[in-house]
Design an enzyme around this catalytic site. Structure first.
Site, PDB file in Angstrom:
ATOM      1  CB  ALA A   1      43.320  35.222  39.017  1.00 15.97           C
ATOM      2  CE  LYS A   2      39.805  43.621  42.132  1.00 20.44           C
ATOM      3  NZ  LYS A   2      40.850  44.547  41.641  1.00 20.44           N
ATOM      4  CB  ALA A   3      44.838  36.349  43.398  1.00 17.76           C
TER       5      ALA A   3
ATOM      6  CB  SER B   1      39.543  35.407  40.383  1.00 18.45           C
ATOM      7  OG  SER B   1      39.598  36.550  39.560  1.00 18.45           O
TER       8      SER B   1
ATOM      9  CE1 TYR C   1      44.957  45.063  43.355  1.00 20.97           C
ATOM     10  CE2 TYR C   1      44.660  42.700  43.110  1.00 20.97           C
ATOM     11  CZ  TYR C   1      44.396  43.992  42.691  1.00 20.97           C
ATOM     12  OH  TYR C   1      43.583  44.207  41.598  1.00 20.97           O
TER      13      TYR C   1
END
Length: 314
Positions: A156-158, A64, A162
């Protein structure tokens, strides 16, 4: 669930007091959401605390960061070691571990390249994420669409992603649902606000492919591995919205949600309204491994060497 503080937080290679883990109000991450992060569970099997798929989570964190051109000054092995050190130092397990890589105080504006990259890691007690009864949770299809390809990278866990998740979850909550399921820009099932979605129809387990704006969930991957081992037919293919209504079983997966059955979608009962046999079998295998009741045959658990130390109360 209310956040319960612990004693220490890991910051750029050192353990600091929880109270000292602060940012300047002008840090880039506060204004522009420039962070990537992970959510990781540390379980408490009888043999001692153990972190679930530590390497895979830290690899996804680094992946990420790479997408967002953030140079992380620590290798994967160093980050895994830091996580083990943190859990041992705080003496809290089972727990949730939150590593985050962020851009700190530096330049203003959307060009972040001269802002320092900082790494923090916290852990704290956390139980079930989605309150449920034995039959599962009631969910809705969200009016909010998941981020489109070539807008924000879904792989990507950005942190910025969220904001979309918050809209999905808040809408569901105010309308009396436990969670929302978002569709992608083509109208196919994508994921929940923080969970991957699986459906079962005529004995086949199906989940959305990564191309449907889906995060490559670590628990998602675990369930796919377990299903194949159990001989359950598996398909990664687009899921039309109406499949949620006519499936025999539907469930969420995720670090927080673990394996959570879904009882109804938009007030339409899933199957006969009880947890289906495939969901139940996968739950049994998954929880059996993380609770130490079944062999860790995939080497998913990384033990925390705490010696005779017992978990502290928080």
């Amino acid at each position: 669930m209310a956040l319960q503080k612990t004693e220490k937080i890991w910051h750029n290679g050192k353990l600091i007091r929880w109270e000292d883990a602060t940012l300047h109000v002008m840090a880039h991450v506060i204004h522009y959401g420039s962070s990537v992060f992970e959510g990781i569970r540390c379980y408490a099997p009888p043999s001692g605390p153990a972190i679930f798929r530590a390497d895979e989570h830290m690899q996804r964190l680094l992946d990420s960061a790479k997408v967002y051109r953030m140079d992380v000054p620590f290798a994967k092995a160093e980050l895994v070691s830091a996580m083990l050190e943190l859990v041992k130092a705080n003496g809290v397990w089972p727990c949730y571990v939150r590593p985050i890589v962020l851009r700190g105080y530096g330049d203003a504006g959307v060009t972040p390249m001269n802002c320092p990259v900082e790494v923090y890691m916290a852990n704290y007690p956390w139980g079930k994420y989605l309150t449920q009864d034995d039959a599962g949770v009631d969910v809705c299809v969200s009016s909010w669409t998941r981020i489109a390809p070539n807008t924000l990278p879904a792989l990507a866990k950005a942190g910025a992603n969220y904001m979309n998740s918050q809209l999905i979850r808040m809408e569901a909550t105010v309308n009396g649902y436990a969670e929302g399921i978002a569709l992608d820009t083509n109208g196919y099932v994508s994921e929940g606000s923080g969970e991957n979605v699986f459906v079962v129809r005529n004995g086949v387990l199906q989940t959305a492919p990564l191309g449907n704006s889906v995060l490559p969930g670590i628990t998602r991957d675990s369930i796919l591995k377990l299903a194949r081992e159990l001989g359950i037919p598996v398909a990664e293919a687009g899921i039309p919205r109406e499949m949620l209504y006519i499936s025999d079983e539907v469930f969420f997966t995720g670090t927080a949600a673990e394996v959570t059955p879904i009882r109804s979608v938009d007030r339409i009962q899933v199957g006969d309204g009880s947890v289906g046999p495939i969901t139940r079998a996968l739950q049994r295998e998954f929880f059996g491994i993380v609770r130490g009741e079944r062999p860790d045959r995939f080497n998913w658990l990384t033990p925390v060497n705490v010696g005779s130390k017992q978990p502290v109360g928080v």
